[in-house]
Design a protein around this motif. Structure first.
Motif, PDB file in Angstrom:
ATOM      1  N   ALA A   1      84.955  50.675  34.641  1.00  0.00           N
ATOM      2  CA  ALA A   1      85.576  52.002  34.524  1.00  0.00           C
ATOM      3  C   ALA A   1      84.676  53.072  35.135  1.00  0.00           C
ATOM      4  O   ALA A   1      85.139  53.948  35.881  1.00  0.00           O
ATOM      5  N   PHE A   2      83.388  53.022  34.835  1.00  0.00           N
ATOM      6  CA  PHE A   2      82.460  54.011  35.386  1.00  0.00           C
ATOM      7  C   PHE A   2      82.362  53.876  36.908  1.00  0.00           C
ATOM      8  O   PHE A   2      82.391  54.873  37.639  1.00  0.00           O
ATOM      9  N   ALA A   3      82.209  52.640  37.403  1.00  0.00           N
ATOM     10  CA  ALA A   3      82.030  52.427  38.839  1.00  0.00           C
ATOM     11  C   ALA A   3      83.281  52.823  39.622  1.00  0.00           C
ATOM     12  O   ALA A   3      83.191  53.421  40.707  1.00  0.00           O
ATOM     13  N   GLU A   4      84.459  52.496  39.104  1.00  0.00           N
ATOM     14  CA  GLU A   4      85.696  52.870  39.781  1.00  0.00           C
ATOM     15  C   GLU A   4      85.847  54.383  39.863  1.00  0.00           C
ATOM     16  O   GLU A   4      86.251  54.924  40.906  1.00  0.00           O
ATOM     17  N   ARG A   5      85.499  55.074  38.790  1.00  0.00           N
ATOM     18  CA  ARG A   5      85.605  56.534  38.803  1.00  0.00           C
ATOM     19  C   ARG A   5      84.604  57.133  39.787  1.00  0.00           C
ATOM     20  O   ARG A   5      84.930  58.082  40.515  1.00  0.00           O
ATOM     21  N   ALA A   6      83.402  56.571  39.854  1.00  0.00           N
ATOM     22  CA  ALA A   6      82.393  57.057  40.800  1.00  0.00           C
ATOM     23  C   ALA A   6      82.900  56.927  42.223  1.00  0.00           C
ATOM     24  O   ALA A   6      82.720  57.840  43.050  1.00  0.00           O
ATOM     25  N   LEU A   7      83.555  55.828  42.543  1.00  0.00           N
ATOM     26  CA  LEU A   7      84.063  55.608  43.894  1.00  0.00           C
ATOM     27  C   LEU A   7      85.241  56.531  44.200  1.00  0.00           C
ATOM     28  O   LEU A   7      85.392  56.998  45.332  1.00  0.00           O
ATOM     29  N   GLN A   8      86.067  56.805  43.197  1.00  0.00           N
ATOM     30  CA  GLN A   8      87.161  57.751  43.391  1.00  0.00           C
ATOM     31  C   GLN A   8      86.625  59.144  43.733  1.00  0.00           C
ATOM     32  O   GLN A   8      87.186  59.850  44.572  1.00  0.00           O
TER      33      GLN A   8
END
Length: 441
Positions: free
Chosen positions: A185-192
């Protein structure tokens, strides 16, 4: 006089608005490992030749790129300048980087943690203990995965919920520590929030791998990698992940194709630690899984590795250099490395401890088809492998070696137990196939 600040409100001792602007942009590029960081920081220095933190950031980038002489030169300039007109925070910032660049890792780690407690939003320093190749990972600690989570959570309140940099490293920390749901969840949001952020893609690729979502990892890489210039520091390493996914599902042709196009020494612009570890671990796994390595690939990997890491004492490199030596039949080089590592242990200069020479000896036993001997060496040390640093995906090559050694030495019961444990942690088509093959008649 105008007061300039970084993106987190920390004072910058510069008289130039251009220098401050270029520094802020350069730090973002550096911490996302995106191309143009060097040119942007150089522009900050050109705009204010007395700007200590710009030299310090440039030194850090040189260090990441394994340009040791340039890194030491730049950090010396930063130290001279910051002593004349830097703040207490800036002086501490430069000193921690100086310790890290000069290889004083234990003091650098202690300094970085102390600095982060006082100035938690100084992200260049907070970044030093984090990541697969950070000061915590290479500290020799057995619990460095948990330590990264603890560090991130201790300082989480100081960052906005949508801070792309902090989300990247928070995602990495949780994913590597076994919480793949939160890590993802954290990594996906960072990439977004910042698509041009190789560290976020890297973190997400790892957490997908640990979740057994190989197809998603492969799709992510195929979609994202074409937009990342081949000169990027982690370009070949991200491709290495795609090769591992293909190999895990048994597509050896695709795996070899990716390796040859992006990972092989002749076709990569990566830094030596990545090139040595990625080539060694891919070819070792490929061979251990029962596939013949095409002629010349081990020789090319060995020729490249021979130019680096000749001095033992960097455990992550030591292990991968041992894989290359074992696979290439260079018994003398491997035995010399083991002897030197044991001497370091006796002198209390190898925090990772006996697991390092043990893995090296096991690699030699495996290459010489002494599978019982290999398993006997690795089995008691399995819980200590984390001490060599790197990521779980990178260290898995050691567990794979143990598994294959168990299977080839007729230790089916132990192999089944280890496979069952791995499958519980991370679904894998390869492990599922192995377990089916080992099922009692």
């Amino acid at each position: 006089m105008a007061r300039f600040e970084d993106r987190y409100g920390l004072q910058l001792s510069t008289t130039s608005d251009v220098a401050a602007d270029r520094y802020r942009t350069g730090i973002d590029l550096l911490l996302s490992l995106w191309p143009d960081a060097a040119a942007t920081l150089d522009a900050a220095i050109a705009a204010d030749p007395d700007f200590a933190l710009a030299y310090a950031a440039r030194a850090r980038l040189h260090a990441i790129r394994a340009e040791a002489t340039d890194a030491k030169g730049k950090i010396a300039l930063a130290q001279e300048l910051v002593a004349r007109h830097g703040t207490e925070r800036e002086r501490s910032h430069v000193e921690v980087l100086r310790l890290a660049i000069h290889g004083q890792s234990a003091r650098a780690l202690a300094g970085a943690l102390e600095h982060a407690d006082r100035w938690p939003r100084d992200i260049l320093i907070l970044s030093l203990p984090l990541g697969a190749f950070g000061l915590l990972a290479f500290s020799g600690m057995a619990d460095h995965d948990q330590a990264r989570v603890d560090l991130c959570e201790r300082h989480a309140a100081h960052f906005d919920a949508d801070d792309w940099w902090f989300l990247t490293y928070r995602g990495w920390a949780h994913g590597e520590n076994g919480d793949v749901v939160r890590g993802r969840a954290f990594a996906e949001r960072a990439l977004q929030l910042r698509r041009n952020n190789v560290n976020a893609v890297h973190a997400l690729t790892h957490v997908l791998y640990e979740a057994g979502a190989g197809a998603e990892a492969e799709a992510l890489i195929e979609d994202w990698l074409p937009g990342y210039d081949r000169s990027g520091i982690l370009h070949s390493h991200i491709a290495w992940h795609a090769a591992l996914v293909a190999l895990e599902r048994g597509d050896t042709e695709k795996a070899l194709g990716i390796y040859g196009q992006y990972v092989a020494p002749s076709n990569t612009l990566g830094v030596p630690i990545n090139v040595v570890s990625d080539t060694a671990s891919f070819l070792w796994r490929f061979q251990a899984y029962g596939h013949p390595v095409p002629a010349g690939l081990w020789q090319d990997a060995s020729a490249y590795a021979s130019r680096y890491f000749q001095q033992p004492g960097f455990p992550f490199a030591d292990v991968h250099m041992a894989l290359v030596a074992a696979a290439s039949g260079d018994r003398a080089a491997l035995e010399a490395r083991v002897k030197a590592l044991n001497a370091l242990i006796e002198a209390a200069k190898l925090p990772a401890g006996p697991v390092v020479p043990t893995i090296c000896r096991a690699a030699l036993a495996f290459a010489e088809e002494d599978y019982l001997g290999c398993a006997s060496l690795l089995e008691p040390m399995a819980h200590e492998v984390v001490r060599i640093g790197g990521s779980a995906a990178q260290r898995e090559v050691v567990e794979d070696t143990l598994l294959v050694a168990l299977m080839r030495s007729d230790n089916a019961a132990k192999a089944r137990a280890l496979l069952s444990k791995r499958l519980h942690r991370r679904p894998s088509p390869r492990d599922a196939s192995w377990l089916e093959d080992l099922a009692p008649a």
